[in-house]
Design a protein around this motif. Sequence first.
Motif, PDB file in Angstrom:
ATOM      1  N   HIS A 199       0.719  -1.376  -0.011  1.00  0.00           N
ATOM      2  CA  HIS A 199       0.169  -0.021  -0.281  1.00  0.00           C
ATOM      3  C   HIS A 199       1.050   1.214   0.344  1.00  0.00           C
ATOM      4  O   HIS A 199       1.650   1.384   1.072  1.00  0.00           O
ATOM      5  CB  HIS A 199      -0.997   0.255   0.789  1.00  0.00           C
ATOM      6  N   HIS A 200       0.153   2.073  -0.798  1.00  0.00           N
ATOM      7  CA  HIS A 200       1.714   2.953  -0.646  1.00  0.00           C
ATOM      8  C   HIS A 200       0.816   4.589  -0.057  1.00  0.00           C
ATOM      9  O   HIS A 200       1.731   5.888  -0.188  1.00  0.00           O
ATOM     10  CB  HIS A 200       2.528   3.877  -2.195  1.00  0.00           C
ATOM     11  N   ASP A 201      -0.749   5.254  -0.281  1.00  0.00           N
ATOM     12  CA  ASP A 201      -1.173   5.803   0.732  1.00  0.00           C
ATOM     13  C   ASP A 201      -1.013   6.028   2.336  1.00  0.00           C
ATOM     14  O   ASP A 201      -1.532   5.537   2.522  1.00  0.00           O
ATOM     15  CB  ASP A 201      -2.471   5.742  -0.348  1.00  0.00           C
ATOM     16  N   LEU A 202      -0.073   6.793   2.406  1.00  0.00           N
ATOM     17  CA  LEU A 202      -0.018   6.953   4.258  1.00  0.00           C
ATOM     18  C   LEU A 202      -1.028   6.864   5.104  1.00  0.00           C
ATOM     19  O   LEU A 202      -1.579   6.592   5.547  1.00  0.00           O
ATOM     20  CB  LEU A 202       1.483   7.321   4.695  1.00  0.00           C
ATOM     21  N   MET A 203      -1.620   7.660   4.267  1.00  0.00           N
ATOM     22  CA  MET A 203      -2.770   8.287   4.766  1.00  0.00           C
ATOM     23  C   MET A 203      -4.169   7.521   5.026  1.00  0.00           C
ATOM     24  O   MET A 203      -4.575   7.827   6.285  1.00  0.00           O
ATOM     25  CB  MET A 203      -3.716   9.825   3.812  1.00  0.00           C
ATOM     26  N   THR A 204      -4.078   6.026   4.403  1.00  0.00           N
ATOM     27  CA  THR A 204      -4.967   5.474   4.407  1.00  0.00           C
ATOM     28  C   THR A 204      -4.685   3.682   5.429  1.00  0.00           C
ATOM     29  O   THR A 204      -5.828   3.391   5.177  1.00  0.00           O
ATOM     30  CB  THR A 204      -5.971   5.208   3.427  1.00  0.00           C
ATOM     31  N   VAL A 205      -4.009   4.024   5.686  1.00  0.00           N
ATOM     32  CA  VAL A 205      -2.624   2.709   6.179  1.00  0.00           C
ATOM     33  C   VAL A 205      -4.012   1.950   7.309  1.00  0.00           C
ATOM     34  O   VAL A 205      -4.186   1.396   7.722  1.00  0.00           O
ATOM     35  CB  VAL A 205      -1.408   3.275   6.501  1.00  0.00           C
ATOM     36  N   LEU A 206      -4.036   3.088   8.076  1.00  0.00           N
ATOM     37  CA  LEU A 206      -4.928   2.763   9.312  1.00  0.00           C
ATOM     38  C   LEU A 206      -6.411   2.847   9.131  1.00  0.00           C
ATOM     39  O   LEU A 206      -6.937   2.159   9.937  1.00  0.00           O
ATOM     40  CB  LEU A 206      -4.776   4.522  10.830  1.00  0.00           C
ATOM     41  N   ASP A 207      -6.527   3.072   8.043  1.00  0.00           N
ATOM     42  CA  ASP A 207      -8.107   2.816   8.069  1.00  0.00           C
ATOM     43  C   ASP A 207      -7.915   1.436   7.567  1.00  0.00           C
ATOM     44  O   ASP A 207      -9.319   0.715   7.622  1.00  0.00           O
ATOM     45  CB  ASP A 207      -8.779   4.026   6.760  1.00  0.00           C
ATOM     46  N   TYR A 208      -7.450   1.019   6.704  1.00  0.00           N
ATOM     47  CA  TYR A 208      -7.752  -0.347   6.004  1.00  0.00           C
ATOM     48  C   TYR A 208      -6.706  -1.517   6.526  1.00  0.00           C
ATOM     49  O   TYR A 208      -6.463  -2.217   6.660  1.00  0.00           O
ATOM     50  CB  TYR A 208      -6.976  -0.175   4.313  1.00  0.00           C
ATOM     51  N   CYS A 209      -5.620  -1.282   7.135  1.00  0.00           N
ATOM     52  CA  CYS A 209      -4.016  -2.623   7.991  1.00  0.00           C
ATOM     53  C   CYS A 209      -4.526  -2.242   9.527  1.00  0.00           C
ATOM     54  O   CYS A 209      -4.672  -1.458   9.973  1.00  0.00           O
ATOM     55  CB  CYS A 209      -2.756  -2.509   7.510  1.00  0.00           C
TER      56      CYS A 209
END
Length: 255
Positions: A199-209
């Motif tokens: 995953h490359h979008d750090l802004m959504t890492v905590l939302d998805y993982c």
Amino acid sequence: MTQNTLQPAVRVRDLTAAYRHDTVLDGVSFDVPRGVVLGVVGPNGAGKSTLLKASLGLLPESSGHVEFLGSPLDAVRSKVAYMPQSLTLDPTFPVTVLDVVLMGTYPGLGWVKRPRKAHKQQAREALELVELGDLAGRPIGQLSGGQRQRVLLARALVQEPELLIMDEPFQGVDAASERNIVSVLKSLKARGVTVVLVHHDLMTVLDYCDWVALVNRGIQAIGPAENTFTAGNLERVFGIPHLGAGHAPAGGAAA
């Protein structure tokens, strides 16, 4: 509970991978527990995709020991699905969306066997999950980038995997496709399926993982997201002072 169910979803020991004379990963070891969604995160060229491909034995210049679901890949291949960054088919090749999804049934068919009616029904159900059921008969070359990504996901889902490995599933997708993919990921997690995704979008890492592996020519940190995806770790891995998890730039696709 069997011994294998007690094993991690992925166990990697001393994994080394190179492109020609460039060693990208050197002696990497880590475990991924079952039932998590692990985001593999790092800067451009850090080796994120290399890590996935080398673990799956897709790179000739690699070595080490890897187990999936407690066994070597060959013993559990039907339980492990891989979603690459993009389709390798020529977009002009006369193959339909349903044909591509049916490719996901091949690991369970054996040699010379053809998909049966039940497999085609499975493929149609997978297409419904990714909201492309009405496009089953359309040539794959006529789909948008986001639609092709969802077809790749359906091809993986029809395999009914216990472990799903995804290389940049959100790359080049539209908002509708991203929402659908995220919805599917949540459904898989609820069923206990382990997901590993670059995953490359750090802004959504905590939302998805819920787990994160920070990669930069090796595993720099891995664990539950709240312990791993921290400002200090991101500054160290990306090499940018004062980089925080709440305002981090995208890491980009990696080799």
